[in-house]
Scaffold this motif. Structure first.
Motif, mmCIF file in Angstrom:
data_model
loop_
_atom_site.group_PDB
_atom_site.id
_atom_site.type_symbol
_atom_site.label_atom_id
_atom_site.label_comp_id
_atom_site.label_asym_id
_atom_site.label_seq_id
_atom_site.Cartn_x
_atom_site.Cartn_y
_atom_site.Cartn_z
ATOM 1 N N LEU A 375 0.795 -1.228 0.191
ATOM 2 C CA LEU A 375 -0.115 0.019 0.088
ATOM 3 C C LEU A 375 0.846 1.259 0.128
ATOM 4 O O LEU A 375 0.734 1.961 -0.610
ATOM 5 C CB LEU A 375 -1.028 0.040 1.015
ATOM 6 N N LEU A 376 1.832 1.243 0.675
ATOM 7 C CA LEU A 376 2.856 2.275 0.924
ATOM 8 C C LEU A 376 3.450 2.714 -0.532
ATOM 9 O O LEU A 376 3.784 3.751 -0.613
ATOM 10 C CB LEU A 376 3.837 2.379 2.243
ATOM 11 N N ARG A 377 3.906 1.446 -1.015
ATOM 12 C CA ARG A 377 4.567 1.643 -2.217
ATOM 13 C C ARG A 377 3.587 2.224 -3.368
ATOM 14 O O ARG A 377 4.062 3.304 -4.222
ATOM 15 C CB ARG A 377 4.936 0.085 -3.062
ATOM 16 N N ASN A 383 1.221 9.011 -5.759
ATOM 17 C CA ASN A 383 1.501 10.136 -5.133
ATOM 18 C C ASN A 383 0.226 11.451 -5.162
ATOM 19 O O ASN A 383 0.464 12.357 -5.627
ATOM 20 C CB ASN A 383 2.736 11.093 -5.852
ATOM 21 N N PRO A 384 -0.798 10.719 -4.698
ATOM 22 C CA PRO A 384 -1.899 11.549 -4.623
ATOM 23 C C PRO A 384 -2.133 12.422 -3.745
ATOM 24 O O PRO A 384 -1.399 12.556 -2.480
ATOM 25 C CB PRO A 384 -2.982 10.508 -4.421
ATOM 26 N N GLN A 385 -2.672 13.415 -3.866
ATOM 27 C CA GLN A 385 -3.129 14.659 -2.974
ATOM 28 C C GLN A 385 -3.761 14.223 -1.878
ATOM 29 O O GLN A 385 -3.338 14.842 -0.470
ATOM 30 C CB GLN A 385 -3.852 15.859 -3.816
ATOM 31 N N MET A 386 -4.575 13.290 -2.042
ATOM 32 C CA MET A 386 -5.316 12.699 -0.793
ATOM 33 C C MET A 386 -5.514 11.167 -1.022
ATOM 34 O O MET A 386 -5.520 10.760 -2.315
ATOM 35 C CB MET A 386 -6.604 13.380 -0.640
ATOM 36 N N VAL A 387 -5.763 10.462 0.207
ATOM 37 C CA VAL A 387 -5.986 9.088 -0.046
ATOM 38 C C VAL A 387 -7.162 8.815 0.927
ATOM 39 O O VAL A 387 -7.426 9.184 1.922
ATOM 40 C CB VAL A 387 -4.832 8.197 0.663
ATOM 41 N N ILE A 388 -8.039 7.985 0.360
ATOM 42 C CA ILE A 388 -9.426 7.790 1.005
ATOM 43 C C ILE A 388 -9.469 6.141 1.037
ATOM 44 O O ILE A 388 -9.609 5.439 0.028
ATOM 45 C CB ILE A 388 -10.531 8.081 0.147
ATOM 46 N N LYS A 402 -4.255 6.593 8.741
ATOM 47 C CA LYS A 402 -3.067 6.851 9.594
ATOM 48 C C LYS A 402 -1.811 6.835 8.686
ATOM 49 O O LYS A 402 -0.971 7.759 8.949
ATOM 50 C CB LYS A 402 -2.771 6.020 10.948
ATOM 51 N N LEU A 403 -1.688 5.626 8.000
ATOM 52 C CA LEU A 403 -0.465 5.513 7.149
ATOM 53 C C LEU A 403 -0.558 6.852 6.088
ATOM 54 O O LEU A 403 0.654 7.449 5.997
ATOM 55 C CB LEU A 403 -0.483 4.302 6.231
ATOM 56 N N ALA A 404 -1.352 7.022 5.614
ATOM 57 C CA ALA A 404 -1.368 8.421 4.613
ATOM 58 C C ALA A 404 -0.988 9.502 5.202
ATOM 59 O O ALA A 404 -0.195 10.289 4.873
ATOM 60 C CB ALA A 404 -2.827 8.554 3.856
ATOM 61 N N ASN A 405 -1.703 9.795 6.592
ATOM 62 C CA ASN A 405 -1.409 11.095 7.226
ATOM 63 C C ASN A 405 -0.114 11.102 7.585
ATOM 64 O O ASN A 405 0.706 12.234 7.482
ATOM 65 C CB ASN A 405 -2.575 11.058 8.355
ATOM 66 N N GLU A 406 0.394 9.959 7.950
ATOM 67 C CA GLU A 406 1.792 9.959 8.617
ATOM 68 C C GLU A 406 2.775 10.318 7.218
ATOM 69 O O GLU A 406 4.070 10.946 7.702
ATOM 70 C CB GLU A 406 2.270 8.558 9.151
ATOM 71 N N ALA A 407 2.458 10.017 6.090
ATOM 72 C CA ALA A 407 3.176 10.493 4.844
ATOM 73 C C ALA A 407 2.931 11.825 4.429
ATOM 74 O O ALA A 407 3.593 12.284 3.281
ATOM 75 C CB ALA A 407 3.288 9.283 3.903
ATOM 76 N N GLY A 408 2.103 12.495 5.044
ATOM 77 C CA GLY A 408 1.749 13.845 4.664
ATOM 78 C C GLY A 408 0.656 14.025 3.581
ATOM 79 O O GLY A 408 0.599 15.006 3.196
#
Length: 554
Positions: A375-377, A383-388, A402-408
């Motif tokens: 998922l992180l890969r 490199n989306p602006q947001m992850v839902i 949480k994973l998405a938020n931690e990556a900004g």
């Protein structure tokens, strides 16, 4: 008022199953809409006894179907395609899918007496389909069923990628491999939102390839002295082929058992996604093959009661009987909620003397969903602006966010019924719609709030009493009350038959009831029900469901 881009899950977010996701673009409450997937979930005896299938409640979409442009199906798994034949008449729009998925969808439409021609076959990216303000393309991705696809959804507000179910498998054996360069190319100009599968977010290791299980299965089959039976998801065509080839190389004749498995293999061969499948024999021919030279591939990896696995475990299926020393392989992962059914089959097989091998070793199955590192890969590639996060229980969605938020990257948990506005720099909750479940009960659709399944559960837990009374023309009781019991013990705490105690108490009430009560059916039924429940509570510690039948002579 400016236009906006919305996302609305009606099923599949906050649960695993019955996926249905709405996207819309336009002015508020006037957005033109598309629907991604229309799947089912499966019932269980604890929460929905007797129910055949569970659908997402799409009343909101029905109420707004004049705004709906099309349905897009990402792949052929039941939780993404299973409701298309049941719901199409309520939506009445074209349904788009790739060749293999379209083949399955047409079968489902035909099974329900719906027009097959509304299923439209489309090619993979870069072909796109216009649907109102949207342009939608099918981006190939690897999964545990052929021709799975993510969707590239372009709107005036930007590009959204809906991942569908996926894994990062570059050697999937059947179906297209994951192509990181293609995904980079699609994402190069910028992706506003990645709507992403969350199923395996808690699995810490990189996912394994389908190619990794073949040698392990082959070694297991070669070492088996007697008959081998293997079960997997019928839709996992690559695994079915892997199992069949392992059996063939071990010198065994291969027999497919189960309608769903045969249909999937036939569809895969017809549409060209499956080539060089080993020759199979019929169940009739299998009965005459020496056991040590036979391998059965059967349905029922999730413990389904009517499937081939369960029937073999109970005794005989299609003339084949399992015996001590046979080998039974579960080349599958048990979906949460199905554990009891699978364990029941394993124990039944053990009682016969069959050696059961499951996936606890991790050798004989790989998941069709991306693990946490995968998922992180994908986040990094797109490199989306947001992850839902979608496709998961609430705990999966929350962890993924949480994973998405931690990556900004901006992220938010949106369970079924939560409408998000994706137009800005971050997702924003813009409203809620009522969602729920619809049950297919036999041949009829019923609402989860209709009380039917609730009453069925109450009867299952508490038993049932039928009370009968007869009154004459003058509203006087004729004889005694009599009762019938279902699902209740014969004897109560007073060491007398429960039926006798109930009839005695009910008859005593009839003897002392006033004329006003005896004339009023509602009041009489209410009192008889109360007495039956209270007497049962005193006698057996349960308050059963009670049906009262008052008959009057005219």
């Amino acid at each position: 008022m400016s236009d906006r881009l919305i996302y609305l899950p009606l099923g599949g977010s906050g649960e695993i199953g019955m996926n249905a996701y709405v996207y819309g673009y336009g002015q508020q409450d006037k957005e033109r809409l598309i629907l991604v997937d229309i799947g089912v979930a499966f019932s269980d005896m604890e929460t929905s006894p007797g129910v055949d299938l569970i659908f997402a409640d799409i009343r909101w979409l029905e109420e707004n179907k004049n705004r709906l442009e099309a349905v897009f199906i990402t792949h052929g798994h039941e939780d993404h395609i299973g409701a298309v034949g049941h719901y199409w008449a309520k939506l009445g729009v074209p349904v788009y899918a790739r060749t293999f998925t379209a083949n399955l969808a047409r079968h489902k439409m035909a099974d329900r007496g719906q027009p097959e021609e509304v299923i439209r076959t489309v090619s993979a990216w870069p072909e796109v389909t216009e649907a109102g303000p949207f342009k939608v393309g099918f981006l190939p991705v690897s999964h545990s069923i052929p021709e799975s696809a993510a969707l590239v959804i372009d709107s005036p507000a930007g590009r959204v990628i809906h991942s569908g179910d996926f894994k990062l498998d570059e050697t999937p054996l059947v179906g297209e491999p994951f192509d990181p360069e293609l995904w980079k190319d699609v994402s190069r100009e910028g992706v506003k939102a990645l709507i992403c599968d969350s199923t395996n977010v808690f699995s810490p290791h990189e996912g394994r390839s389908e190619a990794a299980v073949g040698p392990e299965i082959e070694a297991l089959v070669k070492g088996a002295p007697n008959m081998v039976v293997a079960t997997t998801f019928a839709s996992n065509v690559a695994r079915v082929k892997t199992l069949a080839e392992a059996g063939q190389r071990a010198g065994r004749s291969i027999c497919l058992m189960g309608r769903a498995m045969r249909r999937m293999i036939e569809a895969a061969i017809t549409t060209g996604v499956l080539k060089d499948f080993p020759k199979v024999i019929s169940p009739e021919d299998a009965a005459s093959i020496p056991r040590e030279n036979l391998m059965l591939l059967v349905t029922g990896s999730q413990g389904e009661h009517r499937a081939a696995s369960a029937q073999l475990a109970r005794g005989k299926y299609n003339g084949i009987t399992l015996k001590e020393g046979d080998l039974f392989l579960f080349s599958s992962k048990t979906i949460p909620g199905n554990e009891k059914g699978v364990i029941r089959i394993i124990n039944q097989l053990s009682e016969i003397g069959v050696d059961v091998v499951d996936d606890s070793s991790g050798k004989y199955h790989v998941s069709g969903h991306a693990n946490r590192p995968d998922l992180l890969r994908l986040h990094d590639i797109v490199n989306p602006q947001m992850v839902i996060p979608n496709h998961g229980e609430h705990r999966h969605l929350r962890e993924h966010a949480k994973l998405a938020n931690e990556a900004g990257r901006a992220s938010i948990v949106a369970v079924n019924g939560t409408m998000l506005d994706l137009t800005g720099d971050a997702p924003k909750v813009t409203g809620f719609v009522e969602t729920g479940r619809v049950y297919l009960d036999g041949g009829v659709q019923i609402g989860s709030m209709d009380g039917i399944v609730r009453d069925r559960l109450r009867m299952a837990m508490n038993g049932h009493v039928t009370v009968n009374v007869l009154l004459d023309e003058d509203d006087e009781p004729l004889g005694e009350a009599w009762v019938e019991l279902k699902g209740l013990p014969e004897m109560g705490r007073s060491d007398a038959p429960l039926m006798d105690v109930l009839e005695e108490d009910l008859t005593q009430f009839l003897g002392r009831a006033g004329a006003k009560t005896l004339r009023d059916d509602d009041k009489l039924e209410g009192e008889l029900r109360r007495i039956a429940r209270n007497t049962s509570r005193d006698e057996i510690g349960k308050k059963p469901e009670v049906t009262v039948i008052v008959s009057r002579l005219s």
